[in-house]
Scaffold this motif. Structure first.
Motif, PDB file in Angstrom:
ATOM      1  N   THR A   1      -2.276  12.255  -4.113  1.00  0.00           N
ATOM      2  CA  THR A   1      -2.053  12.163  -2.523  1.00  0.00           C
ATOM      3  C   THR A   1      -2.834  10.587  -2.380  1.00  0.00           C
ATOM      4  O   THR A   1      -4.102  10.721  -2.261  1.00  0.00           O
ATOM      5  N   LEU A   2      -2.029   9.836  -1.734  1.00  0.00           N
ATOM      6  CA  LEU A   2      -2.411   8.604  -1.362  1.00  0.00           C
ATOM      7  C   LEU A   2      -2.337   8.418   0.066  1.00  0.00           C
ATOM      8  O   LEU A   2      -1.438   8.877   0.995  1.00  0.00           O
ATOM      9  N   ALA A   3      -3.328   7.532   0.541  1.00  0.00           N
ATOM     10  CA  ALA A   3      -3.310   6.851   1.866  1.00  0.00           C
ATOM     11  C   ALA A   3      -3.386   5.505   2.048  1.00  0.00           C
ATOM     12  O   ALA A   3      -4.343   4.727   1.499  1.00  0.00           O
ATOM     13  N   SER A   4      -2.707   4.901   2.853  1.00  0.00           N
ATOM     14  CA  SER A   4      -3.193   3.283   3.266  1.00  0.00           C
ATOM     15  C   SER A   4      -4.141   3.099   4.270  1.00  0.00           C
ATOM     16  O   SER A   4      -4.204   4.114   5.162  1.00  0.00           O
TER      17      SER A   4
ATOM     18  N   ALA B   1       0.846  -1.012  -0.165  1.00  0.00           N
ATOM     19  CA  ALA B   1      -0.022  -0.012   0.334  1.00  0.00           C
ATOM     20  C   ALA B   1       0.852   1.329   0.004  1.00  0.00           C
ATOM     21  O   ALA B   1       2.103   1.071   0.427  1.00  0.00           O
ATOM     22  N   LEU B   2       0.386   2.222  -0.507  1.00  0.00           N
ATOM     23  CA  LEU B   2       1.062   3.482  -0.832  1.00  0.00           C
ATOM     24  C   LEU B   2       0.504   4.436   0.158  1.00  0.00           C
ATOM     25  O   LEU B   2      -0.659   4.593   0.084  1.00  0.00           O
ATOM     26  N   SER B   3       1.407   5.549   0.811  1.00  0.00           N
ATOM     27  CA  SER B   3       1.080   6.573   1.429  1.00  0.00           C
ATOM     28  C   SER B   3       2.085   7.788   0.988  1.00  0.00           C
ATOM     29  O   SER B   3       3.310   7.541   0.763  1.00  0.00           O
ATOM     30  N   GLY B   4       1.382   9.025   0.477  1.00  0.00           N
ATOM     31  CA  GLY B   4       2.253  10.120   0.486  1.00  0.00           C
ATOM     32  C   GLY B   4       1.517  10.901  -1.031  1.00  0.00           C
ATOM     33  O   GLY B   4       0.726  10.520  -1.409  1.00  0.00           O
ATOM     34  N   SER B   5       2.358  11.716  -1.405  1.00  0.00           N
ATOM     35  CA  SER B   5       2.254  12.643  -2.684  1.00  0.00           C
ATOM     36  C   SER B   5       3.029  12.041  -3.846  1.00  0.00           C
ATOM     37  O   SER B   5       4.322  12.099  -3.710  1.00  0.00           O
ATOM     38  N   PHE B   6       2.342  11.641  -4.978  1.00  0.00           N
ATOM     39  CA  PHE B   6       3.168  11.138  -6.087  1.00  0.00           C
ATOM     40  C   PHE B   6       2.722  11.754  -7.406  1.00  0.00           C
ATOM     41  O   PHE B   6       1.637  12.265  -7.742  1.00  0.00           O
ATOM     42  N   PRO B   7       3.727  12.071  -8.185  1.00  0.00           N
ATOM     43  CA  PRO B   7       3.538  12.446  -9.649  1.00  0.00           C
ATOM     44  C   PRO B   7       2.746  11.351 -10.316  1.00  0.00           C
ATOM     45  O   PRO B   7       3.154  10.184 -10.319  1.00  0.00           O
TER      46      PRO B   7
END
Length: 242
Positions: free
Chosen positions: A127-130, A21-27
């Motif tokens: 912006t992603l959050a697990s 799972a991903l968390s954070g800000s991603f291009p």
């Protein structure tokens, strides 16, 4: 054909390896925009919600990749993250669909809020959050949720990679709807579209029923209101054989 918002009355990769799972800000870039049709909504706190037109938007992360059995990133399989949102009139400022379009086209006048294939490839920051699931059939699993989408970050010397995968725009109400594009969608998305309340009146249904060739043009049906949709009874099972 474009969907003008003023007129509104997860990647299946074949990779079975568990992905983190991903968390954070991603291009990221928009790789798919798929209209799902008018869908029933779950009740909220015991109160029924009216059906609503929905869009599924998929973003291809520019620097995150699927991993193989050895935990190594697969260069030709960037991570995809998707969100399904309600498609509301552009006059509804607080609607997620309005906020998203303002992010994709910050300089566009409201009259030009056209959802079409020109959105494909648009660079954004996602912006992603697990999220850990503790109940139900997915208990014990961790999922990645999209929490927000903002304009692409501007950094000196940084050039964001282009899309790796072919981009797809699909609208079942398009008078030139592509059966090939529909068949290229994952089975679960095809089922959702065919199960929509307005599917029987869609160009897709007419095209499939006609063996792949669109039927004679018909007068466009009024677009659904932001909080209303055709009644379930209006879509009889025998209205369309597909």
């Amino acid at each position: 054909m474009a969907r003008n918002a003023n007129k509104v009355a997860t990647q299946s990769s074949g990779n079975k390896v568990q992905q983190k799972a991903l968390s954070g800000s991603f291009p990221a870039r928009i790789v798919q925009v798929v209209f799902l049709g008018v869908q029933e909504q779950r009740a909220f706190q015991g109160v029924a919600k009216p059906p609503v037109d929905q869009i599924r938007i998929t973003y291809e992360l520019s620097h995150e990749f699927m991993v193989d059995e050895k935990g190594e990133p697969v260069a030709d399989k960037p991570r995809w993250e998707s969100e399904t949102i309600a498609f509301h009139s552009a006059s509804v400022d607080l609607a997620t669909s309005t906020k998203r379009f303002k992010t994709y086209r910050p300089d566009a006048p409201v009259s030009d809020y056209n959802w079409d294939d020109s959105l494909l490839g648009t660079a954004v920051q996602v912006t992603l959050a697990s999220r850990d699931v503790t109940q139900g059939k997915h208990a014990g699993k961790t999922f990645t949720d999209i929490k927000g989408v903002t304009p692409a970050a501007q950094m000196p010397g940084y050039v964001q990679p282009e899309l790796v995968n072919a981009a797809v725009f699909f609208d079942p109400q398009d008078e030139n709807v592509s059966v090939e594009a529909f068949n290229g969608l994952p089975d679960f998305m095809q089922d959702i579209i065919k199960g929509s309340l307005d599917y029987a009146d869609s160009e897709l249904c007419a095209t499939l029923a006609g063996g792949g060739a669109p039927v004679a043009p018909k007068a466009p049906a009024p677009a659904p209101a932001p909080v209303a949709a055709p009644a379930q009874e209006a879509v009889a099972e025998d209205d369309c054989p597909f």
